[in-house]
Design an enzyme around this catalytic site. Sequence first.
Site, mmCIF file in Angstrom:
data_model
loop_
_atom_site.group_PDB
_atom_site.id
_atom_site.type_symbol
_atom_site.label_atom_id
_atom_site.label_comp_id
_atom_site.label_asym_id
_atom_site.label_seq_id
_atom_site.Cartn_x
_atom_site.Cartn_y
_atom_site.Cartn_z
ATOM 1 N N SER A 88 0.829 -1.216 0.000
ATOM 2 C CA SER A 88 0.000 0.000 0.000
ATOM 3 C C SER A 88 0.856 1.257 0.000
ATOM 4 C CB SER A 88 -0.875 0.044 1.261
ATOM 5 O OG SER A 88 -1.864 -0.938 1.186
ATOM 6 N N HIS A 125 -6.500 4.192 6.684
ATOM 7 C CA HIS A 125 -5.863 3.827 5.410
ATOM 8 C C HIS A 125 -5.282 5.084 4.747
ATOM 9 C CE1 HIS A 125 -4.867 1.308 2.050
ATOM 10 N NE2 HIS A 125 -5.632 1.985 1.208
ATOM 11 N N MET A 140 -1.653 -6.605 7.248
ATOM 12 C CA MET A 140 -2.770 -7.388 6.697
ATOM 13 C C MET A 140 -2.399 -8.149 5.423
ATOM 14 S SD MET A 140 -5.723 -4.491 7.062
ATOM 15 C CE MET A 140 -5.772 -3.365 8.479
ATOM 16 N N SER A 141 -1.110 -8.374 5.213
ATOM 17 C CA SER A 141 -0.719 -8.992 3.932
ATOM 18 C C SER A 141 0.521 -9.859 4.121
ATOM 19 C CB SER A 141 -0.434 -7.897 2.901
ATOM 20 O OG SER A 141 0.743 -7.187 3.250
ATOM 21 N N GLU A 188 -10.037 -8.851 0.938
ATOM 22 C CA GLU A 188 -10.838 -8.410 -0.216
ATOM 23 C C GLU A 188 -11.784 -9.506 -0.690
ATOM 24 O OE1 GLU A 188 -8.525 -6.087 -3.292
ATOM 25 O OE2 GLU A 188 -6.918 -6.688 -1.918
ATOM 26 N N ASN A 232 2.813 3.685 10.984
ATOM 27 C CA ASN A 232 2.181 4.126 12.240
ATOM 28 C C ASN A 232 2.599 3.197 13.365
ATOM 29 O OD1 ASN A 232 0.168 2.358 10.510
ATOM 30 N ND2 ASN A 232 -0.279 1.934 12.661
HETATM 31 N N1 HPA Z 1 -2.258 -2.561 11.297
HETATM 32 C C1 HPA Z 1 -2.468 -3.352 10.238
HETATM 33 N N2 HPA Z 1 -2.079 -3.053 9.015
HETATM 34 C C2 HPA Z 1 -1.432 -1.893 8.836
HETATM 35 C C3 HPA Z 1 -1.183 -1.012 9.890
HETATM 36 C C4 HPA Z 1 -1.621 -1.369 11.200
HETATM 37 O O1 HPA Z 1 -1.431 -0.639 12.189
HETATM 38 N N3 HPA Z 1 -0.529 0.056 9.361
HETATM 39 C C5 HPA Z 1 -0.386 -0.180 8.038
HETATM 40 N N4 HPA Z 1 -0.936 -1.370 7.707
#
Ligand code: HPA
Length: 267
Positions: free
Chosen positions: A28, A241, A205-206, A83, A229
């Site tokens: 992402s 996001h 998440m990937s 997804e 983050n």
């Molecule tokens: N958690 C899950 N997926 C993420 C995060 C998060 O804090 N930051 C960027 N992708």
Amino acid sequence: MSRSAELARLIRAEAGEAPADCALVLGSGLGHLAGAVRGRAIPYADLPGFPHAGVSGHVPQLVVGELEGRRVVVLGGRAHYYETGRPDAMRLPLEVLRELGCTRLILTNAAGSLRPDIPPGGLMLLSDHIALAGTNPLIGEPSEARFVPMTDAHDPAMRAGLRRAAQALGIALPEGVYCWFSGPSFETPAEIRAARILGADAVGMSTVPEVILARFLGLRCAAISVITNMGAGLSDEAISHDHTKAMAPQGAALLEQILRHYLRHDL
Ligand code: HPA
């Protein structure tokens, strides 16, 4: 002919016959790295069976071309488990990479950090992972090959090369354990505390399903997180996001330098 062999033939017809060496999957907000490659871009829409990669911040195209003197294949977008509910959504694209000759795969993602010494804007090299999402892309695979050993799934030699590249450039590249949550909701603060107790250093998440598939297919792989983050509850910043996409370019610039150095010097 298998679907992946047919697609590889189609891609070679457009992009040339020379076999590729290394493949990259962009996470992402990291899609612009595909622009660093001089070569031929093919939209996933022209590759039947490729995912639609509907998440904003991804560029759903496959690029074959030169980066730092090496022939690479870049997947500009990935499909996530959240997804479709299918953990094997990236199986066909990874099979195609293998058909194109790739033996090495570098996966990238955006992730939340659980460690104060791995702050947003920085990177983390995955030393290992925890598949906390509780599913597996090889469920339903009938062959005995499904029993994939996962010790050293994150290739020690590739990791050493990436660490050397980072060190040569003076870029911090700490190693840590990535914990896969299914998403698409972000984690709760309690889940983040639990992940920390389980031994995780970052959450996302990937990537984990792709590492499992890559090992199944015999591809060596390594993965780097761009930290966007701190995990939920670990700082006052709001997690979203949009925030991920806004923060990703900082780490992406460092990531691009490391990848270029790694490829140029054949580390
Ligand atoms: N958690 C899950 N997926 C993420 C995060 C998060 O804090 N930051 C960027 N992708």
